[in-house]
Design a protein around this motif. Structure first.
Motif, PDB file in Angstrom:
ATOM      1  N   PRO A  72      -0.102  -4.027   2.975  1.00  0.00           N
ATOM      2  CA  PRO A  72      -1.305  -3.500   3.633  1.00  0.00           C
ATOM      3  C   PRO A  72      -1.024  -2.197   4.387  1.00  0.00           C
ATOM      4  CG  PRO A  72      -1.196  -5.867   3.939  1.00  0.00           C
ATOM      5  CD  PRO A  72       0.102  -5.436   3.305  1.00  0.00           C
ATOM      6  N   ASN A  73       0.130  -2.100   5.045  1.00  0.00           N
ATOM      7  CA  ASN A  73       0.435  -0.868   5.780  1.00  0.00           C
ATOM      8  C   ASN A  73       0.621   0.326   4.845  1.00  0.00           C
ATOM      9  OD1 ASN A  73       0.124  -1.608   8.459  1.00  0.00           O
ATOM     10  ND2 ASN A  73       2.182  -2.453   8.587  1.00  0.00           N
ATOM     11  N   ASP A  74       1.228   0.107   3.670  1.00  0.00           N
ATOM     12  CA  ASP A  74       1.357   1.198   2.702  1.00  0.00           C
ATOM     13  C   ASP A  74      -0.014   1.630   2.189  1.00  0.00           C
ATOM     14  OD1 ASP A  74       4.110   1.211   2.977  1.00  0.00           O
ATOM     15  OD2 ASP A  74       4.493   0.146   1.087  1.00  0.00           O
ATOM     16  N   LEU A  75      -0.900   0.665   1.999  1.00  0.00           N
ATOM     17  CA  LEU A  75      -2.261   0.981   1.547  1.00  0.00           C
ATOM     18  C   LEU A  75      -3.039   1.714   2.634  1.00  0.00           C
ATOM     19  CD1 LEU A  75      -2.995  -2.336  -0.340  1.00  0.00           C
ATOM     20  CD2 LEU A  75      -2.756  -0.066  -1.378  1.00  0.00           C
ATOM     21  N   LEU A  76      -2.875   1.297   3.882  1.00  0.00           N
ATOM     22  CA  LEU A  76      -3.547   1.991   4.986  1.00  0.00           C
ATOM     23  C   LEU A  76      -3.037   3.418   5.130  1.00  0.00           C
ATOM     24  CD1 LEU A  76      -3.754  -0.846   7.650  1.00  0.00           C
ATOM     25  CD2 LEU A  76      -5.694   0.315   6.549  1.00  0.00           C
ATOM     26  N   TYR A  77      -1.743   3.610   4.951  1.00  0.00           N
ATOM     27  CA  TYR A  77      -1.159   4.954   4.990  1.00  0.00           C
ATOM     28  C   TYR A  77      -1.784   5.824   3.886  1.00  0.00           C
ATOM     29  CZ  TYR A  77       2.235   8.722   4.558  1.00  0.00           C
ATOM     30  OH  TYR A  77       2.828   9.956   4.467  1.00  0.00           O
ATOM     31  N   ALA A  78      -1.858   5.285   2.674  1.00  0.00           N
ATOM     32  CA  ALA A  78      -2.462   6.013   1.550  1.00  0.00           C
ATOM     33  C   ALA A  78      -3.932   6.321   1.849  1.00  0.00           C
ATOM     34  CB  ALA A  78      -2.345   5.199   0.262  1.00  0.00           C
ATOM     35  N   PHE A  79      -4.612   5.376   2.489  1.00  0.00           N
ATOM     36  CA  PHE A  79      -6.014   5.603   2.846  1.00  0.00           C
ATOM     37  C   PHE A  79      -6.125   6.708   3.893  1.00  0.00           C
ATOM     38  CE2 PHE A  79      -9.951   3.982   5.195  1.00  0.00           C
ATOM     39  CZ  PHE A  79     -10.818   4.679   4.368  1.00  0.00           C
ATOM     40  N   GLY A  80      -5.187   6.778   4.825  1.00  0.00           N
ATOM     41  CA  GLY A  80      -5.187   7.853   5.815  1.00  0.00           C
ATOM     42  C   GLY A  80      -5.070   9.220   5.166  1.00  0.00           C
ATOM     43  N   LEU A  81      -4.187   9.325   4.165  1.00  0.00           N
ATOM     44  CA  LEU A  81      -4.034  10.579   3.426  1.00  0.00           C
ATOM     45  C   LEU A  81      -5.351  10.953   2.742  1.00  0.00           C
ATOM     46  CD1 LEU A  81      -0.560   9.931   1.719  1.00  0.00           C
ATOM     47  CD2 LEU A  81      -1.000  11.398   3.712  1.00  0.00           C
ATOM     48  N   TYR A  82      -5.991   9.971   2.138  1.00  0.00           N
ATOM     49  CA  TYR A  82      -7.251  10.178   1.430  1.00  0.00           C
ATOM     50  C   TYR A  82      -8.381  10.521   2.403  1.00  0.00           C
ATOM     51  CZ  TYR A  82     -11.166   9.118  -1.727  1.00  0.00           C
ATOM     52  OH  TYR A  82     -12.308   9.192  -2.479  1.00  0.00           O
ATOM     53  N   LEU A  83      -8.437   9.797   3.514  1.00  0.00           N
ATOM     54  CA  LEU A  83      -9.532   9.921   4.462  1.00  0.00           C
ATOM     55  C   LEU A  83      -9.563  11.286   5.146  1.00  0.00           C
ATOM     56  CD1 LEU A  83     -11.916   8.426   5.759  1.00  0.00           C
ATOM     57  CD2 LEU A  83     -10.316   7.541   7.478  1.00  0.00           C
ATOM     58  N   PHE A  84      -8.410  11.898   5.364  1.00  0.00           N
ATOM     59  CA  PHE A  84      -8.386  13.212   6.016  1.00  0.00           C
ATOM     60  C   PHE A  84      -9.260  14.206   5.253  1.00  0.00           C
ATOM     61  CE2 PHE A  84      -7.008  17.458   6.979  1.00  0.00           C
ATOM     62  CZ  PHE A  84      -6.810  17.431   8.357  1.00  0.00           C
ATOM     63  N   ASP A  85      -9.101  14.227   3.920  1.00  0.00           N
ATOM     64  CA  ASP A  85      -9.895  15.161   3.115  1.00  0.00           C
ATOM     65  C   ASP A  85     -11.385  14.828   3.199  1.00  0.00           C
ATOM     66  OD1 ASP A  85      -7.697  16.663   2.335  1.00  0.00           O
ATOM     67  OD2 ASP A  85      -7.387  15.501   0.502  1.00  0.00           O
ATOM     68  N   SER A  86     -11.716  13.545   3.198  1.00  0.00           N
ATOM     69  CA  SER A  86     -13.123  13.131   3.288  1.00  0.00           C
ATOM     70  C   SER A  86     -13.722  13.551   4.626  1.00  0.00           C
ATOM     71  CB  SER A  86     -13.245  11.616   3.133  1.00  0.00           C
ATOM     72  OG  SER A  86     -12.749  11.214   1.887  1.00  0.00           O
ATOM     73  N   LEU A  87     -12.973  13.351   5.696  1.00  0.00           N
ATOM     74  CA  LEU A  87     -13.447  13.756   7.020  1.00  0.00           C
ATOM     75  C   LEU A  87     -13.584  15.271   7.097  1.00  0.00           C
ATOM     76  CD1 LEU A  87     -11.318  11.321   9.206  1.00  0.00           C
ATOM     77  CD2 LEU A  87     -13.800  11.230   8.872  1.00  0.00           C
ATOM     78  N   GLY A  88     -12.640  15.972   6.481  1.00  0.00           N
ATOM     79  CA  GLY A  88     -12.687  17.436   6.465  1.00  0.00           C
ATOM     80  C   GLY A  88     -13.900  17.966   5.726  1.00  0.00           C
ATOM     81  N   LYS A  89     -14.289  17.290   4.641  1.00  0.00           N
ATOM     82  CA  LYS A  89     -15.484  17.704   3.895  1.00  0.00           C
ATOM     83  C   LYS A  89     -16.750  17.377   4.673  1.00  0.00           C
ATOM     84  CE  LYS A  89     -13.300  17.140  -0.578  1.00  0.00           C
ATOM     85  NZ  LYS A  89     -12.997  16.136  -1.586  1.00  0.00           N
ATOM     86  N   ALA A  90     -16.747  16.227   5.345  1.00  0.00           N
ATOM     87  CA  ALA A  90     -17.933  15.795   6.096  1.00  0.00           C
ATOM     88  C   ALA A  90     -18.134  16.632   7.362  1.00  0.00           C
ATOM     89  CB  ALA A  90     -17.818  14.317   6.455  1.00  0.00           C
ATOM     90  N   HIS A  91     -17.031  17.053   7.978  1.00  0.00           N
ATOM     91  CA  HIS A  91     -17.103  17.788   9.253  1.00  0.00           C
ATOM     92  C   HIS A  91     -16.109  18.956   9.261  1.00  0.00           C
ATOM     93  CE1 HIS A  91     -19.599  14.541  10.711  1.00  0.00           C
ATOM     94  NE2 HIS A  91     -18.697  13.699  10.270  1.00  0.00           N
ATOM     95  N   PRO A  92     -16.287  19.948   8.360  1.00  0.00           N
ATOM     96  CA  PRO A  92     -15.311  21.042   8.268  1.00  0.00           C
ATOM     97  C   PRO A  92     -15.204  21.855   9.553  1.00  0.00           C
ATOM     98  CG  PRO A  92     -17.292  21.558   7.006  1.00  0.00           C
ATOM     99  CD  PRO A  92     -17.406  20.125   7.444  1.00  0.00           C
ATOM    100  N   GLU A  93     -16.276  21.896  10.328  1.00  0.00           N
ATOM    101  CA  GLU A  93     -16.276  22.691  11.560  1.00  0.00           C
ATOM    102  C   GLU A  93     -15.240  22.183  12.561  1.00  0.00           C
ATOM    103  OE1 GLU A  93     -18.896  19.188  12.307  1.00  0.00           O
ATOM    104  OE2 GLU A  93     -18.603  20.514  10.617  1.00  0.00           O
ATOM    105  N   ILE A  94     -14.949  20.909  12.526  1.00  0.00           N
ATOM    106  CA  ILE A  94     -13.970  20.355  13.470  1.00  0.00           C
ATOM    107  C   ILE A  94     -12.574  20.873  13.138  1.00  0.00           C
ATOM    108  CG2 ILE A  94     -12.842  18.254  14.289  1.00  0.00           C
ATOM    109  CD1 ILE A  94     -15.491  16.802  13.923  1.00  0.00           C
ATOM    110  N   ILE A  95     -12.162  20.741  11.897  1.00  0.00           N
ATOM    111  CA  ILE A  95     -10.811  21.142  11.503  1.00  0.00           C
ATOM    112  C   ILE A  95     -10.644  22.659  11.599  1.00  0.00           C
ATOM    113  CG2 ILE A  95      -9.152  21.175   9.596  1.00  0.00           C
ATOM    114  CD1 ILE A  95     -10.327  18.413   8.802  1.00  0.00           C
TER     115      ILE A  95
END
Length: 189
Positions: A72-95
């Protein structure tokens, strides 16, 4: 289940992104299987603005771990890598408002989470307490009743990739269940 929490909720955006990651990385069949094998009051139907029981995520994660033979921790880590790009697309002004990954990570608590709370007032966010900061290093304590420090680790790693940089990120569990973790980050180059 690995984690079990009562009355903790999570924004639907996290669920929709998690299932997209599963489909992208493991295929539609695995996605369908983990939804079918999980006990989901929502029946696996999520909207990005909805709020859902965190135990649904635990169930999905547990079943995915079993299906793909990853921790589960390896999957959560992989999800963190994936989620950064999703958050960046949803809220580019923050990054875009940060010049470096250290500046971005240093601002999680005082700026980024304040912005998130404006958008999602009922979001339950982890806290990050900065212990020490230089231009190229950062020590912080992650605290969350969910214990999703591996997700935070993946998000941190991807922040450095986003800024075309790299870092050595180490962590120490301050509580065995992962609800309090000290991260030490040293940027390279």
């Amino acid at each position: 289940p690995i984690f079990k929490f009562d009355f903790i909720f999570m924004k639907g955006f996290i669920f929709t992104e998690f299932l997209e990651m599963v489909e992208d990385q493991f295929g539609l069949e695995i996605t369908d299987t983990i939804i079918e094998n999980s006990e989901l009051p929502s029946e696996g139907i999520y909207t990005s603005v909805g709020t859902y029981d965190f135990n649904e995520m635990v169930s999905l994660l547990t079943n995915l771990s079993s299906e793909v033979k990853m921790s589960p921790n390896d999957l959560l880590y992989a999800f963190g890598l994936y989620l950064f790009d999703s958050l960046g697309k949803a809220h580019p002004e923050i990054i875009k408002s940060y010049a470096s990954p250290i500046a971005l990570l240093n601002s999680i608590e005082d700026h980024i989470h304040v912005h998130v709370k404006k958008l999602y007032p009922d979001a339950e966010l982890p806290s990050f307490t900065i212990i020490e900061k230089t231009d190229t290093s950062l020590s912080m304590i992650y605290s969350s009743s969910r214990g999703l420090y591996s997700l935070a680790h993946g998000l941190m790693e991807k922040a450095f990739t986003h800024f075309n940089s790299s870092a050595e990120i180490s962590y120490e569990l301050l509580k065995e269940d992962g609800t309090q973790v000290k991260f030490h980050i040293v940027q390279h180059g």
